[in-house]
Design an enzyme around this catalytic site. Structure first.
Site, mmCIF file in Angstrom:
data_model
loop_
_atom_site.group_PDB
_atom_site.id
_atom_site.type_symbol
_atom_site.label_atom_id
_atom_site.label_comp_id
_atom_site.label_asym_id
_atom_site.label_seq_id
_atom_site.Cartn_x
_atom_site.Cartn_y
_atom_site.Cartn_z
ATOM 1 N N ASN A 9 53.029 38.407 66.221
ATOM 2 C CA ASN A 9 53.076 39.078 64.923
ATOM 3 C C ASN A 9 54.005 40.288 65.066
ATOM 4 O O ASN A 9 53.642 41.279 65.695
ATOM 5 C CB ASN A 9 51.650 39.508 64.541
ATOM 6 C CG ASN A 9 51.615 40.348 63.278
ATOM 7 O OD1 ASN A 9 52.619 40.477 62.575
ATOM 8 N ND2 ASN A 9 50.457 40.923 62.984
ATOM 9 N N LYS A 11 54.975 42.306 62.864
ATOM 10 C CA LYS A 11 54.627 43.408 61.939
ATOM 11 C C LYS A 11 55.898 43.926 61.246
ATOM 12 O O LYS A 11 56.791 43.143 60.957
ATOM 13 C CB LYS A 11 53.840 44.497 62.678
ATOM 14 C CG LYS A 11 52.624 43.905 63.416
ATOM 15 C CD LYS A 11 51.645 44.926 63.908
ATOM 16 C CE LYS A 11 50.497 44.228 64.640
ATOM 17 N NZ LYS A 11 49.445 45.144 65.064
ATOM 18 N N HIS A 95 44.850 40.280 57.974
ATOM 19 C CA HIS A 95 45.063 41.112 59.166
ATOM 20 C C HIS A 95 44.382 42.464 58.955
ATOM 21 O O HIS A 95 44.346 42.969 57.823
ATOM 22 C CB HIS A 95 46.565 41.298 59.424
ATOM 23 C CG HIS A 95 46.824 41.928 60.751
ATOM 24 N ND1 HIS A 95 46.758 43.289 60.935
ATOM 25 C CD2 HIS A 95 47.102 41.388 61.960
ATOM 26 C CE1 HIS A 95 46.998 43.554 62.222
ATOM 27 N NE2 HIS A 95 47.208 42.429 62.865
ATOM 28 N N GLU A 97 45.338 45.356 59.416
ATOM 29 C CA GLU A 97 46.187 46.361 58.759
ATOM 30 C C GLU A 97 46.227 46.118 57.248
ATOM 31 O O GLU A 97 46.311 47.065 56.466
ATOM 32 C CB GLU A 97 47.583 46.352 59.394
ATOM 33 C CG GLU A 97 47.527 46.990 60.782
ATOM 34 C CD GLU A 97 48.429 46.357 61.821
ATOM 35 O OE1 GLU A 97 49.399 45.682 61.452
ATOM 36 O OE2 GLU A 97 48.153 46.541 63.027
ATOM 37 N N GLU A 167 40.340 39.853 65.982
ATOM 38 C CA GLU A 167 41.090 41.043 66.419
ATOM 39 C C GLU A 167 40.223 42.277 66.207
ATOM 40 O O GLU A 167 40.178 42.822 65.096
ATOM 41 C CB GLU A 167 42.370 41.183 65.592
ATOM 42 C CG GLU A 167 43.317 40.014 65.714
ATOM 43 C CD GLU A 167 44.762 40.420 65.401
ATOM 44 O OE1 GLU A 167 45.621 40.140 66.234
ATOM 45 O OE2 GLU A 167 45.011 41.045 64.360
ATOM 46 N N GLY A 173 46.894 47.774 69.143
ATOM 47 C CA GLY A 173 47.908 48.808 69.337
ATOM 48 C C GLY A 173 47.412 50.002 70.123
ATOM 49 O O GLY A 173 48.058 51.046 70.161
ATOM 50 N N SER A 213 46.076 44.274 71.891
ATOM 51 C CA SER A 213 46.635 44.708 73.179
ATOM 52 C C SER A 213 46.729 43.587 74.213
ATOM 53 O O SER A 213 46.496 43.807 75.399
ATOM 54 C CB SER A 213 45.847 45.906 73.736
ATOM 55 O OG SER A 213 45.949 47.003 72.846
HETATM 56 P P1 13P Z 1 48.884 44.665 69.526
HETATM 57 O O1 13P Z 1 49.086 43.446 70.411
HETATM 58 O O2 13P Z 1 50.093 45.506 69.383
HETATM 59 O O3 13P Z 1 47.629 45.402 69.903
HETATM 60 O O4 13P Z 1 48.608 44.067 68.036
HETATM 61 C C1 13P Z 1 47.672 43.080 67.866
HETATM 62 C C2 13P Z 1 47.771 42.557 66.482
HETATM 63 O O5 13P Z 1 47.433 43.219 65.523
HETATM 64 C C3 13P Z 1 48.342 41.204 66.296
HETATM 65 O O6 13P Z 1 48.192 40.760 64.990
#
Ligand code: 13P
Length: 252
Positions: A9, A11, A95, A97, A167, A173, A213
């Site tokens: 992803n 983002k 997601h 976010e 997740e 992150g 992560s």
């Molecule tokens: P990170 O791997 O940067 O922690 O992000 C995970 C994520 O949100 C994947 O959709």
């Protein structure tokens, strides 16, 4: 047997030229790989050029979100038929976010999932608890209710095309991955929930990905767990070398 599934992803990262450069490197490194379902999710602006590069490779294309209507006066939105047209096999929905920064609820996630399925695009449905929810002992309740709401109205037949991503928000992150055992506990819960809601066939065939992560050095430990079928990778998918190492580790 569930095939390992590794999705990147991206983002809100990568211009068109950066996206094309990354995908060209990935094709070079893993484009012929048959053993793993490899998916990249660039931002909307890069979907078309990346789709052109992916032709003839084993990599699949995903969007990061969509709206549920087919077309109309919805300024700024992108519809499932547009995503199908550009070559998306998958679309991430719900997601964390989207849920936390943009206030999306599970009812909206379900509408998006149903609309995608109607256009032959597989939803990657994300669920996961916040740190407060985990510390208050509400993880199972929160994730159970996200599953219930986000898969509302889907049939057993629809579920054949659905991917779930667990997740935990506190691991995204932050560099703080769930341990393989913490993740496995939740994946087992999700698989059990799928069995109760849609039957044993759906439970045993649905890929359940872990996200938060994921890095080259922790993928193997996660993949060794019975109910972890793959990963949804954020930061470490932005470099071809680290994403390729995760794909290699995904083979178990
Ligand atoms: P990170 O791997 O940067 O922690 O992000 C995970 C994520 O949100 C994947 O959709």
């Amino acid at each position: 047997m569930r095939r390992p599934f590794i999705a990147g992803n991206w983002k809100m990262h990568k211009t068109v030229s950066q996206a094309v450069a990354l995908v060209d490197e990935l094709i070079e490194l893993v484009g012929g790989d048959q053993g793993v379902e490899v998916v990249v999710a660039p931002p909307f602006t890069a979907l078309y050029p990346v789709a052109q590069r992916l032709k003839g490779s084993n990599l699949k294309l995903s969007a990061q979100d969509c709206f549920w209507e087919e077309e109309g006066a919805y300024t700024g939105e992108i519809s499932p038929p547009m995503l199908a047209d550009v070559g998306c096999a998958y679309c991430i929905v719900g997601h964390s976010e989207r849920r936390h920064v943009f206030g999306e609820g599970s009812d909206e996630v379900a509408r998006k999932a149903r609309a995608l399925l109607a256009h032959g695009v597989s939803p990657i449905v994300c669920v996961g608890e916040t740190l407060d929810e985990r510390e208050e002992g509400r993880t199972i309740k929160v994730v159970g209710s996200q599953l219930q709401g986000s898969l509302e109205g889907l049939s057993q037949k629809d579920m054949v095309k659905v991917v779930i991503a667990y997740e935990p928000v506190w691991a995204i992150g932050t560099g703080r991955t769930a341990t393989p055992y913490q993740a496995q506990d939740m994946h087992a819960f999700i698989r059990g929930w799928l069995g109760d809601s849609f039957g044993g066939g759906v439970a045993s065939s649905t890929p359940i990905l872990y996200g938060g992560s994921v890095k080259p050095d922790n993928i193997r430990g996660l993949m060794a767990m019975d109910d972890i079928d793959g990963a949804l990778v954020g930061g470490a998918s932005l470099k071809a070398s680290s994403f390729a190492q995760i794909i290699e580790g995904g083979k178990g």
